[in-house]
Design a protein around this motif. Structure first.
Motif, PDB file in Angstrom:
ATOM      1  N   ARG B 209      50.152  28.166  36.615  1.00  0.00           N
ATOM      2  CA  ARG B 209      49.382  27.609  35.509  1.00  0.00           C
ATOM      3  C   ARG B 209      48.109  26.908  35.974  1.00  0.00           C
ATOM      4  N   LEU B 228      35.768  29.800  39.424  1.00  0.00           N
ATOM      5  CA  LEU B 228      35.204  30.310  38.165  1.00  0.00           C
ATOM      6  C   LEU B 228      35.783  31.683  37.820  1.00  0.00           C
ATOM      7  N   LYS B 231      39.241  31.222  36.458  1.00  0.00           N
ATOM      8  CA  LYS B 231      39.228  30.687  35.099  1.00  0.00           C
ATOM      9  C   LYS B 231      38.860  31.765  34.098  1.00  0.00           C
ATOM     10  N   GLU B 232      37.775  32.500  34.412  1.00  0.00           N
ATOM     11  CA  GLU B 232      37.290  33.510  33.467  1.00  0.00           C
ATOM     12  C   GLU B 232      38.311  34.627  33.271  1.00  0.00           C
ATOM     13  N   TYR B 235      42.531  32.656  33.053  1.00  0.00           N
ATOM     14  CA  TYR B 235      42.798  31.501  32.185  1.00  0.00           C
ATOM     15  C   TYR B 235      43.684  30.462  32.869  1.00  0.00           C
ATOM     16  N   THR B 236      43.626  30.422  34.187  1.00  0.00           N
ATOM     17  CA  THR B 236      44.350  29.405  34.947  1.00  0.00           C
ATOM     18  C   THR B 236      43.458  28.170  35.038  1.00  0.00           C
ATOM     19  N   MET B 237      44.031  26.970  35.039  1.00  0.00           N
ATOM     20  CA  MET B 237      43.265  25.741  35.278  1.00  0.00           C
ATOM     21  C   MET B 237      43.022  25.661  36.779  1.00  0.00           C
ATOM     22  N   VAL B 238      41.807  25.831  37.189  1.00  0.00           N
ATOM     23  CA  VAL B 238      41.502  25.876  38.614  1.00  0.00           C
ATOM     24  C   VAL B 238      40.369  24.921  38.896  1.00  0.00           C
ATOM     25  N   PRO B 341      37.031  39.120  29.095  1.00  0.00           N
ATOM     26  CA  PRO B 341      37.921  37.973  28.887  1.00  0.00           C
ATOM     27  C   PRO B 341      37.748  37.422  27.472  1.00  0.00           C
ATOM     28  N   ARG B 342      38.799  36.797  26.973  1.00  0.00           N
ATOM     29  CA  ARG B 342      38.765  36.222  25.627  1.00  0.00           C
ATOM     30  C   ARG B 342      37.694  35.138  25.527  1.00  0.00           C
ATOM     31  N   GLY B 343      36.973  35.117  24.427  1.00  0.00           N
ATOM     32  CA  GLY B 343      36.187  33.938  24.098  1.00  0.00           C
ATOM     33  C   GLY B 343      34.863  33.769  24.808  1.00  0.00           C
ATOM     34  N   ILE B 344      34.463  34.671  25.693  1.00  0.00           N
ATOM     35  CA  ILE B 344      33.149  34.506  26.317  1.00  0.00           C
ATOM     36  C   ILE B 344      32.367  35.812  26.283  1.00  0.00           C
ATOM     37  N   THR B 348      25.162  33.894  28.209  1.00  0.00           N
ATOM     38  CA  THR B 348      25.349  32.644  27.481  1.00  0.00           C
ATOM     39  C   THR B 348      24.009  31.929  27.433  1.00  0.00           C
ATOM     40  N   GLU B 349      23.579  31.588  26.223  1.00  0.00           N
ATOM     41  CA  GLU B 349      22.301  30.885  26.101  1.00  0.00           C
ATOM     42  C   GLU B 349      22.557  29.437  25.723  1.00  0.00           C
TER      43      GLU B 349
END
Lengths: 351, 351
Positions: B209, B228, B231-232, B235-238, B341-344, B348-349
């Motif tokens: 996790r 990074l 994470k991307e 989805y692990t907290m790193v 990946p979900r959500g990104i 990104t601006e």
């Protein structure tokens, strides 16, 4: 069996902060002024700061304050270039600033010693004016915070921020900035009155395993420092972010119930932070918000209220306080030793 | 139902890296040389870099390489001072460098536009030479990486590192450095042959996790970039750390089975990293080690072997590769979409 919290070192040290900052401001105005005079006289436009841990978070604050208020470019040093690679930077006409509570870490001392060898102007912010680090400073801003007995730094962090604020005001030759700074101890006292409410709020997070802390601009430093307190005191996996950096990838982490602490006091940055909180809320995150702004606090699952608005450049001195209290109470609710976290000591010497 | 991994964009883009870097090095030597000439001619001693996300990790590499090899002081910019606070820094005689795959993020463009207004020398490293950001550069190092279709950046990260290495070699006027850099694509190809072994190694971490990634010196950047990617993609907290910073507080997190990925290729930093791994192992941590050094790999619960030793200053171009593969396989073993990946989004601006 739980410890009586108000007899602990950290509880007392958190509550000492208004008095410590008042005392610091009385003692060190002359040194700050003399350092500011030299910076102006030499036409210094950039600053290199060497620091670790909590002091590095104070350095992050310096990056924004000295940048916004004084137009200075601030670089955080890479101590290993000095201590391990033996390939020191050329400092040129930089001010080289060391920040350390103890003044002991050899890698930080090495950066200042090299700066002195290169005849750069050096300054040190420390609680121990007799330390090895202080001896490398042409100027020493002494924190006068008294001994800090809890392993997790609190009063030395906010007094480091006060030292940086004082230097910034001296550089700007601004009486208005000095007056605003002098009001910080009272604002801090008012914010400390949230202690019972924060005690009640912390219990909900008894079993939280991981979270993020978000701040941007001046309060980028606050995000880092609060994350460090939570790691040291509660052994939670906590990562600090600027809201802008978080959008560039880590946003993928957010799923329903994902806990995010957002530092959002009044100021120019506030609309950005509100928009960011709305993005989190749309994805079902659990938001904990540190703010003085009523409308912003209404966006939170758990609001941590700041008693009063202060000028944004000084807000990090106030906005860390509910965070310190939250981390302390969360550790307490988990029956951890708040003064002596497992596995770490007060002074860490890295090379 | 699992996706066929070798038909994904990210799989292909990871494997394209040797060819992309070869091509980049053929195309951009002239630009790097001209930029180096100006830096020397103007007596520039400090650099301000504006970047976000993966590109910010390339900036972290620049801090060490341009520091150690060229004695330059490197500051990472604070874009919000320009875009939100409207209080721009005085750049003085700095080189101002923007790094961005897409060249689109308004906050990064704002820093370069202000630099140009102040008549500082500006340079841009980007994959899109027609971008808004590139238009603000007196010099543009174009990555020639081809379109990157996977959301998580891989080939544009290592080619950004190659661009920084090339600039450093040009500044040093060092044929030895250029020769070493020219060998990187072959070393990368050899390291990619670890793909099947890394596929097998990743499965053990199906339910991990949270973890930390540790690197220091040149590979401080690698720790950030690998964190990074994890994470991307997974989805692990790193959280990434320098080993020295980790000792100043976060060490409290370590308990038995705590997973730590350590980046420890051969070089001057290696003994530090070995000592650090031993501290982790004493506390029962689970260590995953990226190294070419046999003795170091023996300290690991899970070794991720680098095929070959390279000069330490270039090691980040190689040591990220097993990390990219590990993150991809871990995402795959969790049945996640490795390309989207979900959500990104890809670009990104932020302002």
């Amino acid at each position: 069996m739980t410890m009586q919290l108000n007899t602990t070192h950290i509880y007392r040290e958190i509550h000492e902060q208004p008095a410590v900052i008042s005392h610091f401001l009385q003692q060190e105005q002359g040194t700050a002024r003399r350092l500011a005079d030299i910076i102006r006289a030499r036409g210094i436009t950039h600053v290199v700061i060497a620091a670790r841990g909590t002091s590095d978070n104070a350095a992050r604050y310096a990056k924004y304050v000295l940048g916004a208020m004084n137009g200075l470019t601030v670089a955080l040093a890479t101590p290993s270039l000095f201590s391990i690679y033996k390939k020191p930077l050329r400092f040129g006409n930089a001010l080289v600033l060391g920040i350390s509570q103890s003044g002991k870490s050899p890698d930080i001392v090495a950066v200042l010693a090299e700066a002195r060898k290169q005849e750069a102007v050096t300054a040190v912010i420390t609680n121990i004016p007799s330390s090895n680090l202080a001896q490398q400073g042409d100027f020493v801003l002494s924190l006068h915070a008294g001994e800090e007995k809890a392993v997790a730094a609190t009063k030395t962090y906010t007094s480091q921020l006060a030292a940086i604020s004082l230097l910034s005001a001296a550089l700007a030759e601004s009486d208005a900035m000095l007056t605003a700074l002098a009001q910080i101890p009272d604002c801090m006292t008012q914010t400390l009155s949230a202690n019972p409410a924060i005690d009640r709020a912390a219990e909900r997070y008894r079993y939280m395993r991981a979270c993020v802390v978000i701040g941007r601009g001046y309060n980028y430093a606050t995000a880092f420092e609060l994350a460090l307190k939570l790691k040291e005191l509660t052994y939670t996996m906590v990562e600090p972010y600027s809201s802008a950096d978080f959008m560039h990838g880590p946003l993928a982490l957010v799923e329903p119930a994902f806990p995010a602490i957002v530092v959002a006091p009044s100021g120019v940055m506030l609309p950005e932070m509100q928009a960011f909180v709305r993005t989190l809320n749309e994805r079902g995150a659990e938001t904990i918000i540190i703010s003085d702004d009523v409308e912003t606090l209404e966006l939170a699952r758990t609001p941590l209220k700041l008693a009063t608005a202060v000028p944004e450049w000084l807000s990090p001195l106030i906005s860390i306080v509910p965070g310190q209290l939250f981390a302390m109470h969360l550790a307490h609710t988990r029956d951890y030793d708040v003064d002596a976290p497992r596995g770490i000591q007060k002074v860490t010497e890295t090379r």
